[in-house]
Design an enzyme around this catalytic site. Structure first.
Site, PDB file in Angstrom:
ATOM      1  N   SER A  97     -11.816  -9.466   9.997  1.00  0.00           N
ATOM      2  CA  SER A  97     -12.708  -8.881   9.585  1.00  0.00           C
ATOM      3  C   SER A  97     -12.996  -7.650  10.253  1.00  0.00           C
ATOM      4  CB  SER A  97     -13.967  -9.776   9.622  1.00  0.00           C
ATOM      5  OG  SER A  97     -14.125 -10.987   8.773  1.00  0.00           O
ATOM      6  N   HIS A 154     -21.361  -8.114   9.230  1.00  0.00           N
ATOM      7  CA  HIS A 154     -21.885  -9.335   9.556  1.00  0.00           C
ATOM      8  C   HIS A 154     -21.272  -9.578  11.006  1.00  0.00           C
ATOM      9  CE1 HIS A 154     -17.675 -10.099   7.796  1.00  0.00           C
ATOM     10  NE2 HIS A 154     -17.599 -10.853   8.944  1.00  0.00           N
ATOM     11  N   ASP A 166     -21.442  -4.475   3.377  1.00  0.00           N
ATOM     12  CA  ASP A 166     -20.868  -5.311   4.561  1.00  0.00           C
ATOM     13  C   ASP A 166     -20.328  -4.267   5.407  1.00  0.00           C
ATOM     14  OD1 ASP A 166     -20.876  -7.470   6.572  1.00  0.00           O
ATOM     15  OD2 ASP A 166     -19.049  -8.081   5.678  1.00  0.00           O
TER      16      ASP A 166
END
Length: 351
Positions: free
Chosen positions: A194, A90, A120
């Site tokens: 992330s 992402h 992801d």
């Protein structure tokens, strides 16, 4: 009457009290080197990078319309070996430029090797001469209650480390990705973390930080990390094939429990109860129907949907498998030719 026994007893009491005070005093004396995770963090920091992604946007600062790169995302990544970096997909969606900044402030433009929507994850590569020479140490030994440290760039604060514990392992059915097997931790994970590292107290990489549960957008003590063995499998597939080749059967099924068996009057107490069959899927072509109970795949018993999903995903597309199941009171056996998940384009619960 002699006082000798009393004097001896008094001396013993005083000696005991002295020993007790000495022990108590030593316990209160602080250690010259308080327990610290500095060594573990220093060991991993050279492998944790900041990732900046840019996207071309129309500029309004000039009379003639031009395009310029605008910062789109800020996140983290982990160098594994040979310049290959694991991060989250992402972060790099629709990016036309990806810049990586290492712990020593070296900057490098990264190439996108490939990505995987269902987990992801994404794999980047930068010149290997800018990265640590040795492969990062990893560990697959993770237990609930273990110390966990998250390293990344929350809100752009480079090389930030937070500490917590492993809250749970094997988390799935959360609704974040199609394939879920998360490590849950209460180590603070915030925007910018992330793609960063989750490590143990020895400095071994145990996961790639991926997501949080939050009402505010910040950490609320529920963070999720992809186990490193799962992430490395995805990375190897992407490097070798450019994508992750997963088998696809086309069922939505849940494990049979004694309670569901009794409530639905099933003839078995273990297996996978099929709820839905995807149209034009291998399962439909093989004649599997909603209401069937799958008990074995390739002669191996399946008692949980997690196990079945993992088994099916690891199968080679176009390979043939044997399924043994129960329909009503009758057992059945079918051979099924597996499709490739990516060709089906699903992000739902079928597998």
């Amino acid at each position: 009457m002699t006082l000798k026994p009393y004097i001896t007893t008094l001396l013993l009491i005083l000696m005991s009290a002295g020993i007790g005070w000495e022990l108590k005093s030593s316990q209160l004396t602080p250690s010259p080197k308080p327990y610290s995770f500095a060594d573990a963090i220093q060991k991993v920091s050279p492998y944790v990078v900041n990732i900046y992604t840019y996207r071309k946007t129309n500029s309004t600062r000039h009379i003639n319309k031009t395009q310029e790169n605008t910062l789109k995302n800020l996140g983290s990544g982990v160098i594994i070996e040979n310049g290959y970096i694991l991060t989250n997909k992402h972060l790099i969606v629709n990016a036309n430029k990806i810049v990586v900044i290492l712990d020593n402030q070296t900057r490098a433009e990264a190439n996108l090797i490939g990505s995987d929507l269902t987990t992801d994850l994404a794999v980047l590569q930068i010149p290997s001469d800018t990265t640590p020479k040795n492969k990062i140490n990893t560990s697959n030994t993770v237990n609930t209650g273990d110390i966990a440290l998250a390293i990344g760039s929350p809100y752009g604060l480079k090389q930030s480390a937070t500490m917590g514990i492993i809250s749970a392992i094997g988390r799935d059915n959360i609704g974040l990705n199609q394939y879920e097997n998360f490590i849950q931790t209460d180590a603070a994970i915030n925007p910018g973390n992330s793609g960063g590292a989750l490590i143990d107290f020895k400095g071994n990489l145990i996961g790639i930080n991926s997501a949080i549960f939050s009402n505010s957008g910040g950490s609320q003590g529920i963070g999720f990390s992809i186990p490193i063995n799962d992430a490395l499998y995805v990375m190897q597939e992407i490097i070798q094939y450019g994508t992750v080749k997963r088998g696809y059967l086309g069922i939505n099924a849940h494990e049979v429990t004694p309670e569901t068996s009794k409530a639905l009057e099933l003839s078995v107490t273990e297996g996978l109860l099929v709820f839905e069959i995807d149209d034009m899927s291998p399962a439909q072509r093989a004649g599997i129907k909603a209401g069937d109970v799958i008990v074995k795949i390739n002669r191996e018993e399946v008692t949980t949907s997690k196990k079945a999903r993992k088994m099916i995903s690891k199968l080679t597309p176009l390979s043939e498998i044997q399924i043994i199941g129960v329909r009503g009171n009758q057992s059945f056996q079918v051979n099924v030719t597996i499709d490739q998940l990516e060709d089906m384009g699903h992000t739902k619960t079928y597998y």
